[in-house]
Design an enzyme around this catalytic site. Structure first.
Site, mmCIF file in Angstrom:
data_model
loop_
_atom_site.group_PDB
_atom_site.id
_atom_site.type_symbol
_atom_site.label_atom_id
_atom_site.label_comp_id
_atom_site.label_asym_id
_atom_site.label_seq_id
_atom_site.Cartn_x
_atom_site.Cartn_y
_atom_site.Cartn_z
ATOM 1 N N TYR A 106 19.434 -33.078 -55.478
ATOM 2 C CA TYR A 106 18.699 -34.066 -56.256
ATOM 3 C C TYR A 106 19.453 -35.381 -56.127
ATOM 4 O O TYR A 106 20.445 -35.619 -56.826
ATOM 5 C CB TYR A 106 18.576 -33.610 -57.715
ATOM 6 C CG TYR A 106 17.893 -34.599 -58.626
ATOM 7 C CD1 TYR A 106 16.781 -35.310 -58.202
ATOM 8 C CD2 TYR A 106 18.359 -34.826 -59.914
ATOM 9 C CE1 TYR A 106 16.151 -36.214 -59.038
ATOM 10 C CE2 TYR A 106 17.738 -35.727 -60.763
ATOM 11 C CZ TYR A 106 16.632 -36.426 -60.305
ATOM 12 O OH TYR A 106 16.017 -37.334 -61.132
ATOM 13 N N ASP A 143 14.622 -33.563 -53.751
ATOM 14 C CA ASP A 143 14.124 -34.896 -54.058
ATOM 15 C C ASP A 143 15.184 -35.872 -53.584
ATOM 16 O O ASP A 143 16.244 -35.999 -54.192
ATOM 17 C CB ASP A 143 13.883 -34.996 -55.571
ATOM 18 C CG ASP A 143 13.500 -36.388 -56.015
ATOM 19 O OD1 ASP A 143 13.388 -37.292 -55.157
ATOM 20 O OD2 ASP A 143 13.334 -36.595 -57.233
#
Length: 250
Positions: A106, A143
């Site tokens: 992330y 992400d």
């Protein structure tokens, strides 16, 4: 091997939106989650598919965090990227299998007003160094908080100075990661327009005014083993949708 990555924007919230049913329906071999926003004792997922689960939570409660669900036990599990200044937010987990490593990440957001852009640039370099240190081919998902090209964002012209589409972030993504890894989706579908994230504001998902910021990246020697790379836009529950990788690896 079927692999899924999904920024759930709070695992406790998505558990109230059919997350377990989605786990069963997708039936992936490995299911990676970003932005859990929870401590380990707050994460209770009743799903018999996954006997092996690994959690990396941020020190700051209700923030960031990653998790991996596995059907098969990995050879090893590693948390973080071996940089103390970057390892307090639970942003990465690495699992090792016989023929490769799988990393979920992330990536830090540059933030409103780009207030964390310098930190983001430091993270990109440190993460790339960590990936280079691994002694097997790698599959990386998550992400990455950047839309790489104009095709990856609905409104490129109005976003050039916004977090996730600045020249600094896009160039860093290319130099640090795409210089050593392949973007599986864009390699297979060079002209396809799909997005993986939509703002909760302005009915962005209804209008499909989105960004492609969730990726599966692989070492070049694994690209030939990729069967498909998909964006599962029909799955709801978060401001992101899952992204899938189908690959022939043991």
């Amino acid at each position: 091997m079927k692999c899924i990555s999904w920024n759930v924007n709070g695992i406790r919230a998505v558990l109230k939106k059919d997350f377990v049913e989605i786990l069963y329906a997708l039936d992936a071999d490995v299911f990676c989650v970003q932005e859990t926003k929870a401590q380990p004792d707050q994460i209770e997922v009743d799903c018999e598919l996954y006997p092996y689960r690994y959690i990396n939570s941020a020190q700051r409660k209700g923030y960031s965090g990653t998790m991996i669900f596995c059907k098969k036990e990995p050879l090893s599990v590693h948390y973080g990227i071996d940089r103390p200044e970057h390892d307090t937010e639970g942003r990465a987990i690495t699992i090792e299998y016989e023929n490769c490593y799988l990393v979920t990440v992330y990536t830090p957001n540059a933030g409103d007003g780009l207030k964390r852009l310098d930190y983001r640039m430091d993270w990109d370099k440190a993460f790339a160094d960590y990936i280079r240190s691994l002694n097997k081919p790698v599959m990386i998902c998550g992400d990455f908080n950047v839309a790489n090209e104009e095709i990856d964002i609905k409104n490129p012209q109005s976003n050039h100075h916004n977090a996730g589409f600045t020249d600094e972030e896009r160039n860093s993504f290319k130099e640090n990661l795409l210089s050593q890894l392949s973007d599986t989706y864009r390699t297979l579908y060079p002209e396809k327009v799909e997005y993986s994230w939509w703002s909760y504001r302005f009915k962005a998902r209804e209008r499909n005014a989105g960004w492609r910021i969730d990726y599966w990246l692989v070492s070049p020697e694994l690209m030939e083993k990729v069967q498909d790379s998909k964006i599962l836009t029909d799955i709801y529950g978060s401001d992101h949708c899952p992204v899938e990788l189908d690959i022939e690896v043991a």
